[in-house]
Design a protein around this motif. Structure first.
Motif, PDB file in Angstrom:
ATOM      1  N   SER A 116       0.853  -1.204   0.000  1.00  0.00           N
ATOM      2  CA  SER A 116       0.000   0.000   0.000  1.00  0.00           C
ATOM      3  C   SER A 116       0.883   1.246   0.000  1.00  0.00           C
ATOM      4  O   SER A 116       2.103   1.155   0.230  1.00  0.00           O
ATOM      5  N   GLY A 117       0.255   2.388  -0.208  1.00  0.00           N
ATOM      6  CA  GLY A 117       0.976   3.652  -0.096  1.00  0.00           C
ATOM      7  C   GLY A 117       1.421   3.900   1.335  1.00  0.00           C
ATOM      8  O   GLY A 117       2.499   4.467   1.576  1.00  0.00           O
ATOM      9  N   THR A 118       0.604   3.478   2.274  1.00  0.00           N
ATOM     10  CA  THR A 118       0.959   3.632   3.689  1.00  0.00           C
ATOM     11  C   THR A 118       2.193   2.782   4.017  1.00  0.00           C
ATOM     12  O   THR A 118       3.116   3.245   4.695  1.00  0.00           O
ATOM     13  N   LEU A 127       5.255   4.554   2.693  1.00  0.00           N
ATOM     14  CA  LEU A 127       5.728   5.641   3.566  1.00  0.00           C
ATOM     15  C   LEU A 127       6.435   5.073   4.794  1.00  0.00           C
ATOM     16  O   LEU A 127       7.509   5.561   5.192  1.00  0.00           O
ATOM     17  N   SER A 181      -3.010  16.907   4.594  1.00  0.00           N
ATOM     18  CA  SER A 181      -2.784  15.742   3.748  1.00  0.00           C
ATOM     19  C   SER A 181      -3.717  14.648   4.208  1.00  0.00           C
ATOM     20  O   SER A 181      -4.544  14.850   5.107  1.00  0.00           O
ATOM     21  N   PHE A 182      -3.577  13.456   3.606  1.00  0.00           N
ATOM     22  CA  PHE A 182      -4.278  12.277   4.092  1.00  0.00           C
ATOM     23  C   PHE A 182      -3.593  11.800   5.378  1.00  0.00           C
ATOM     24  O   PHE A 182      -2.386  11.939   5.531  1.00  0.00           O
ATOM     25  N   ALA A 219      -2.573   9.073   6.492  1.00  0.00           N
ATOM     26  CA  ALA A 219      -1.471   8.098   6.408  1.00  0.00           C
ATOM     27  C   ALA A 219      -0.110   8.781   6.375  1.00  0.00           C
ATOM     28  O   ALA A 219       0.888   8.202   6.818  1.00  0.00           O
ATOM     29  N   THR A 220      -0.052  10.009   5.844  1.00  0.00           N
ATOM     30  CA  THR A 220       1.223  10.726   5.788  1.00  0.00           C
ATOM     31  C   THR A 220       1.815  10.832   7.192  1.00  0.00           C
ATOM     32  O   THR A 220       2.984  10.513   7.415  1.00  0.00           O
ATOM     33  N   ASP A 240       5.946  12.158  -0.615  1.00  0.00           N
ATOM     34  CA  ASP A 240       4.674  11.435  -0.646  1.00  0.00           C
ATOM     35  C   ASP A 240       3.986  11.832  -1.952  1.00  0.00           C
ATOM     36  O   ASP A 240       3.260  12.825  -2.030  1.00  0.00           O
ATOM     37  N   ALA A 268       1.834   9.976  -3.556  1.00  0.00           N
ATOM     38  CA  ALA A 268       0.687   9.066  -3.701  1.00  0.00           C
ATOM     39  C   ALA A 268      -0.344   9.610  -4.694  1.00  0.00           C
ATOM     40  O   ALA A 268      -1.047   8.843  -5.340  1.00  0.00           O
ATOM     41  N   GLN A 269      -0.429  10.942  -4.808  1.00  0.00           N
ATOM     42  CA  GLN A 269      -1.435  11.548  -5.682  1.00  0.00           C
ATOM     43  C   GLN A 269      -0.826  12.099  -6.965  1.00  0.00           C
ATOM     44  O   GLN A 269      -1.540  12.717  -7.750  1.00  0.00           O
ATOM     45  N   SER A 311       0.994   5.373  -4.192  1.00  0.00           N
ATOM     46  CA  SER A 311      -0.099   4.471  -3.822  1.00  0.00           C
ATOM     47  C   SER A 311      -0.769   3.945  -5.089  1.00  0.00           C
ATOM     48  O   SER A 311      -0.933   4.685  -6.064  1.00  0.00           O
ATOM     49  N   TYR A 334      -3.811   2.451  -4.706  1.00  0.00           N
ATOM     50  CA  TYR A 334      -5.181   2.269  -4.219  1.00  0.00           C
ATOM     51  C   TYR A 334      -6.180   2.521  -5.358  1.00  0.00           C
ATOM     52  O   TYR A 334      -5.908   3.288  -6.282  1.00  0.00           O
ATOM     53  N   LYS A 363      -6.640   5.936  -7.080  1.00  0.00           N
ATOM     54  CA  LYS A 363      -5.483   6.745  -7.478  1.00  0.00           C
ATOM     55  C   LYS A 363      -5.319   6.763  -9.004  1.00  0.00           C
ATOM     56  O   LYS A 363      -5.943   5.970  -9.716  1.00  0.00           O
ATOM     57  N   GLY A 376      -2.034  -1.200  -3.217  1.00  0.00           N
ATOM     58  CA  GLY A 376      -0.629  -1.421  -3.547  1.00  0.00           C
ATOM     59  C   GLY A 376       0.160  -0.140  -3.368  1.00  0.00           C
ATOM     60  O   GLY A 376      -0.421   0.933  -3.157  1.00  0.00           O
TER      61      GLY A 376
END
Ligand SMILES: *Cc1c(COP(=O)(O)O)cnc(C)c1O
Length: 365
Positions: free
Chosen positions: A53-55, A58, A79-80, A82-83, A151, A153-154, A175, A177, A180, A187
């Protein structure tokens, strides 16, 4: 209904998954290796490593950077979750720096004042798909011996001074997800040019393993499966087309939403391209309707919309416990009350984007 997000899955993804299923080799294997090679080539880095995952990306990146108990990591309050959680997993302290309301990313002018002898890393987020302002960050990192983790992810495929996200800092995190820009359900991917970081991440994603029942330290099970990698390999082939479509839709929205009092369209800072994971406007006090009213009116007309994110991260108790309170980061607090994301994904037709524009103009005028 015009959805806010929608993955684009074609016959290629379905066939690739079928092939993996028929092969009987489901866990991390040749498809993961192929994804890593293709993604490293795409970002222009020596290494890319797939995780679950993206988490997990990180967490693994911060671990590889040597972040541990009592260390400080500088990051954004907008941010989200998870950051910041990824910093907490390692027993480190998130040191928050307010954002620039135009780009929604960390205000680089405020970072130096946040550096202490315990600072180990800067975790910069490319929010909504716009790269963080990396050159000043790199200078600070050099002067103070810090690791820069991105990060992204986006922001897959976005560029800063012509270089792709993932290659901008010391380690990049992505990420995969389902929502995304490129996805495989769940993933993550990690990019780096640093061999030591890459080795540490490889160990960490597999129980700290260095050989058969040999463990060099703590580790997790953060592996990706070949089933997921097979999907991501196909998505990567299409991601530039997806991004161009997002950019075209964003350009239409920028033009169409001009000159509406109180509505601020996204600002693209110099030397960057935007991956438009989200197309996010601000609705200020000068607008004819409040954000909540506009959101409800759009929903009623079957136009998906969403608030990313309704609260800055220091509003959550487990983060406020580090000594933060409301009032500490006024820019992040302001935009959390103003932002609204509109459909921009590549499955939209031009007609649908134009309908979103005309509907918003009708509601507000
Ligand atoms: C999605 C996202 C993450 C987490 O990724 P997951 O794959 O959902 O774990 C982290 N940071 C940002 C900015 C994200 O958008």
């Amino acid at each position: 209904m015009i959805s806010l997000v929608q993955p684009l899955i074609g016959a290629e993804e379905i066939q690739a998954v079928n092939e993996v299923l028929r092969s009987g080799m489901i866990a991390q294997g040749p498809r993961v290796a192929a994804l890593e090679q293709a993604f490293a080539d795409y970002c222009g880095t020596r290494y890319a490593l797939a995780v679950s995952s993206g988490t997990a990306a990180l967490h693994s990146a911060l671990y590889a950077a040597g972040v541990g108990l009592g260390d400080e990591v500088i990051t954004t309050p907008f941010s989200f979750i998870a950051t910041i959680n990824s910093i907490l997993f390692l027993g480190a302290k998130p040191v928050l720096v307010d954002i620039d309301r135009q780009t929604f990313n960390m205000d680089v002018n405020r970072i130096e004042a946040a550096i202490t002898p315990r600072t180990k890393a800067i975790l910069a987020v490319d929010l909504y798909g716009q790269p963080a302002d990396m050159s000043p960050l790199k200078k600070l990192a050099q002067d103070h011996n810090l690791v820069i983790i991105e990060d992204a992810a986006q922001a897959v495929g976005a560029t800063y001074k012509g270089k792709k996200t993932g290659s901008l800092g010391d380690i990049g995190c992505f990420s995969l997800y389902a929502t995304k820009n490129m996805m495989c359900g769940e993933g993550g991917l990690i990019t780096t040019n640093n061999q030591d970081f890459a080795s540490a991440i490889k160990r960490f994603r597999q129980h700290g393993m260095t050989g058969p029942y040999e463990y060099a330290g703590l580790g997790c099970n953060y592996r990706l499966t070949d089933l997921q990698a097979a999907i991501a390999v196909e998505q990567l082939k299409k991601v530039d087309t997806f991004t161009r479509s997002r950019q075209d839709h964003a350009e239409l929205l920028n033009q169409g939403l001009q000159n509406l009092p109180g509505i601020i369209t996204p600002h693209l800072a110099a030397n960057r391209t935007h991956a438009y994971h989200q197309y996010t406007i601000r609705i200020t006090k000068a607008a004819a309707l409040s954000r909540q009213e506009l959101s409800a009116a759009l929903t009623k007309r079957e136009i998906g919309n969403g608030v990313y994110y309704p609260k800055p991260l220091h509003a959550y108790r487990h983060i406020a416990n580090f000594g933060y309170s409301i009032g500490d980061f006024p820019e992040a607090e302001l935009v959390a009350d103003e932002v609204l994301s509109l459909p921009v994904h590549p499955a939209l037709t031009t007609e649908q984007v134009k309908y979103v524009i005309s509907t918003i103009r009708n509601i507000l005028e």
